[in-house]
Design a protein around this motif. Structure first.
Motif, mmCIF file in Angstrom:
data_model
loop_
_atom_site.group_PDB
_atom_site.id
_atom_site.type_symbol
_atom_site.label_atom_id
_atom_site.label_comp_id
_atom_site.label_asym_id
_atom_site.label_seq_id
_atom_site.Cartn_x
_atom_site.Cartn_y
_atom_site.Cartn_z
ATOM 1 N N ARG A 1 9.982 -20.963 -45.987
ATOM 2 C CA ARG A 1 11.218 -21.434 -46.615
ATOM 3 C C ARG A 1 11.924 -22.466 -45.744
ATOM 4 O O ARG A 1 12.408 -23.490 -46.232
ATOM 5 C CB ARG A 1 12.145 -20.250 -46.905
ATOM 6 N N MET A 2 11.980 -22.218 -44.441
ATOM 7 C CA MET A 2 12.623 -23.162 -43.527
ATOM 8 C C MET A 2 11.881 -24.493 -43.505
ATOM 9 O O MET A 2 12.504 -25.559 -43.485
ATOM 10 C CB MET A 2 12.711 -22.565 -42.129
ATOM 11 N N ARG A 3 10.556 -24.444 -43.531
ATOM 12 C CA ARG A 3 9.769 -25.682 -43.552
ATOM 13 C C ARG A 3 10.031 -26.468 -44.838
ATOM 14 O O ARG A 3 10.049 -27.699 -44.817
ATOM 15 C CB ARG A 3 8.287 -25.377 -43.398
ATOM 16 N N GLN A 4 10.248 -25.773 -45.950
ATOM 17 C CA GLN A 4 10.582 -26.460 -47.200
ATOM 18 C C GLN A 4 11.889 -27.231 -47.055
ATOM 19 O O GLN A 4 11.989 -28.389 -47.476
ATOM 20 C CB GLN A 4 10.689 -25.465 -48.358
ATOM 21 N N PHE A 5 12.890 -26.591 -46.434
ATOM 22 C CA PHE A 5 14.173 -27.274 -46.207
ATOM 23 C C PHE A 5 13.981 -28.484 -45.306
ATOM 24 O O PHE A 5 14.525 -29.559 -45.563
ATOM 25 C CB PHE A 5 15.197 -26.331 -45.583
ATOM 26 N N LEU A 6 13.225 -28.323 -44.236
ATOM 27 C CA LEU A 6 13.015 -29.415 -43.286
ATOM 28 C C LEU A 6 12.206 -30.547 -43.909
ATOM 29 O O LEU A 6 12.469 -31.719 -43.623
ATOM 30 C CB LEU A 6 12.347 -28.894 -42.015
ATOM 31 N N VAL B 1 10.300 -22.003 -32.891
ATOM 32 C CA VAL B 1 9.798 -20.691 -33.271
ATOM 33 C C VAL B 1 8.707 -20.904 -34.315
ATOM 34 O O VAL B 1 9.000 -21.304 -35.442
ATOM 35 C CB VAL B 1 10.925 -19.792 -33.837
ATOM 36 N N ASP B 2 7.471 -20.673 -33.929
ATOM 37 C CA ASP B 2 6.332 -20.843 -34.836
ATOM 38 C C ASP B 2 6.356 -22.193 -35.538
ATOM 39 O O ASP B 2 6.140 -22.301 -36.744
ATOM 40 C CB ASP B 2 6.283 -19.707 -35.869
ATOM 41 N N THR C 1 12.750 -14.255 -33.902
ATOM 42 C CA THR C 1 11.474 -14.165 -34.592
ATOM 43 C C THR C 1 11.686 -14.568 -36.045
ATOM 44 O O THR C 1 12.685 -14.191 -36.657
ATOM 45 C CB THR C 1 10.932 -12.721 -34.517
ATOM 46 N N ILE C 2 10.740 -15.319 -36.576
ATOM 47 C CA ILE C 2 10.794 -15.752 -37.960
ATOM 48 C C ILE C 2 9.540 -15.231 -38.658
ATOM 49 O O ILE C 2 8.425 -15.497 -38.199
ATOM 50 C CB ILE C 2 10.854 -17.293 -38.066
ATOM 51 N N THR C 3 9.723 -14.487 -39.733
ATOM 52 C CA THR C 3 8.577 -13.979 -40.482
ATOM 53 C C THR C 3 7.878 -15.144 -41.190
ATOM 54 O O THR C 3 8.467 -16.216 -41.366
ATOM 55 C CB THR C 3 8.993 -12.931 -41.529
ATOM 56 N N PRO C 4 6.629 -14.950 -41.615
ATOM 57 C CA PRO C 4 5.937 -16.026 -42.341
ATOM 58 C C PRO C 4 6.695 -16.497 -43.587
ATOM 59 O O PRO C 4 6.721 -17.700 -43.876
ATOM 60 C CB PRO C 4 4.592 -15.389 -42.716
ATOM 61 N N PRO D 1 24.490 -14.806 -27.662
ATOM 62 C CA PRO D 1 24.407 -13.374 -27.333
ATOM 63 C C PRO D 1 24.442 -12.466 -28.561
ATOM 64 O O PRO D 1 23.987 -11.327 -28.505
ATOM 65 C CB PRO D 1 25.620 -13.126 -26.440
ATOM 66 N N LEU D 2 24.946 -12.974 -29.672
ATOM 67 C CA LEU D 2 25.056 -12.158 -30.881
ATOM 68 C C LEU D 2 23.785 -12.163 -31.718
ATOM 69 O O LEU D 2 23.574 -11.259 -32.530
ATOM 70 C CB LEU D 2 26.229 -12.646 -31.739
ATOM 71 N N VAL D 3 22.931 -13.179 -31.553
ATOM 72 C CA VAL D 3 21.715 -13.275 -32.377
ATOM 73 C C VAL D 3 20.427 -13.109 -31.581
ATOM 74 O O VAL D 3 19.339 -13.090 -32.164
ATOM 75 C CB VAL D 3 21.670 -14.601 -33.168
ATOM 76 N N ASP D 4 20.526 -12.955 -30.268
ATOM 77 C CA ASP D 4 19.327 -12.784 -29.453
ATOM 78 C C ASP D 4 18.553 -11.551 -29.918
ATOM 79 O O ASP D 4 19.111 -10.471 -30.067
ATOM 80 C CB ASP D 4 19.716 -12.637 -27.976
ATOM 81 N N GLY D 5 17.277 -11.727 -30.174
ATOM 82 C CA GLY D 5 16.435 -10.628 -30.618
ATOM 83 C C GLY D 5 16.344 -10.464 -32.126
ATOM 84 O O GLY D 5 15.636 -9.592 -32.628
ATOM 85 N N THR D 6 17.033 -11.315 -32.881
ATOM 86 C CA THR D 6 17.068 -11.191 -34.342
ATOM 87 C C THR D 6 15.737 -11.602 -34.960
ATOM 88 O O THR D 6 15.104 -12.563 -34.543
ATOM 89 C CB THR D 6 18.193 -12.065 -34.930
ATOM 90 N N VAL D 7 15.343 -10.854 -35.982
ATOM 91 C CA VAL D 7 14.189 -11.201 -36.815
ATOM 92 C C VAL D 7 14.750 -11.746 -38.127
ATOM 93 O O VAL D 7 15.545 -11.076 -38.789
ATOM 94 C CB VAL D 7 13.287 -9.980 -37.086
#
Length: 108
Positions: A12-17, A57-58, A4-7, A70-76
């Motif tokens: 911020r990720m869209r700025q990088f992309l 993701v969004d 999950t990625i918060t707004p 397996p280590l990041v599944d479910g991470t926000v």
């Protein structure tokens, strides 16, 4: 796999992309580091490899390598500003502990 990625993180990720249109997405994973074992990695993904999983993701393409899955599944993933500092913040249900400085985490 669920991430999950918060707004705030999404923006911020869209700025990088937007600054790197040739990127395949945002690479999210872990590496061995710190006193607790694992640290998070967030970077631009130049390509999607055979061992990677690509999820959207969004509207943000996120690339995760098979060892990190397996280590990041479910991470926000959140993005926070505190004074002059700004960073991604991770809420990982798989983490069972963290070092005192918060730079690394453990899993059981």
């Amino acid at each position: 796999m669920t991430i999950t990625i918060t707004p705030a993180a999404n923006q911020r990720m869209r700025q990088f992309l937007d600054q790197s249109p040739a990127a395949a997405g945002i690479r999210f994973g872990v590496k061995r580091t710190g006193c607790s074992g694992f640290g998070y990695v967030v970077d631009l993904a130049e390509a999607v490899g055979a061992e990677d999983q690509l999820v959207e993701v969004d509207g943000v393409p996120v690339v995760v390598d098979s060892k990190s899955l397996p280590l990041v599944d479910g991470t926000v993933i959140d993005f926070q500003r505190q004074g002059l500092n700004a960073s991604f913040v991770f809420h990982n249900p798989n983490a069972t502990g963290a070092c005192g400085c918060g730079e690394s985490f453990t899993v059981s």
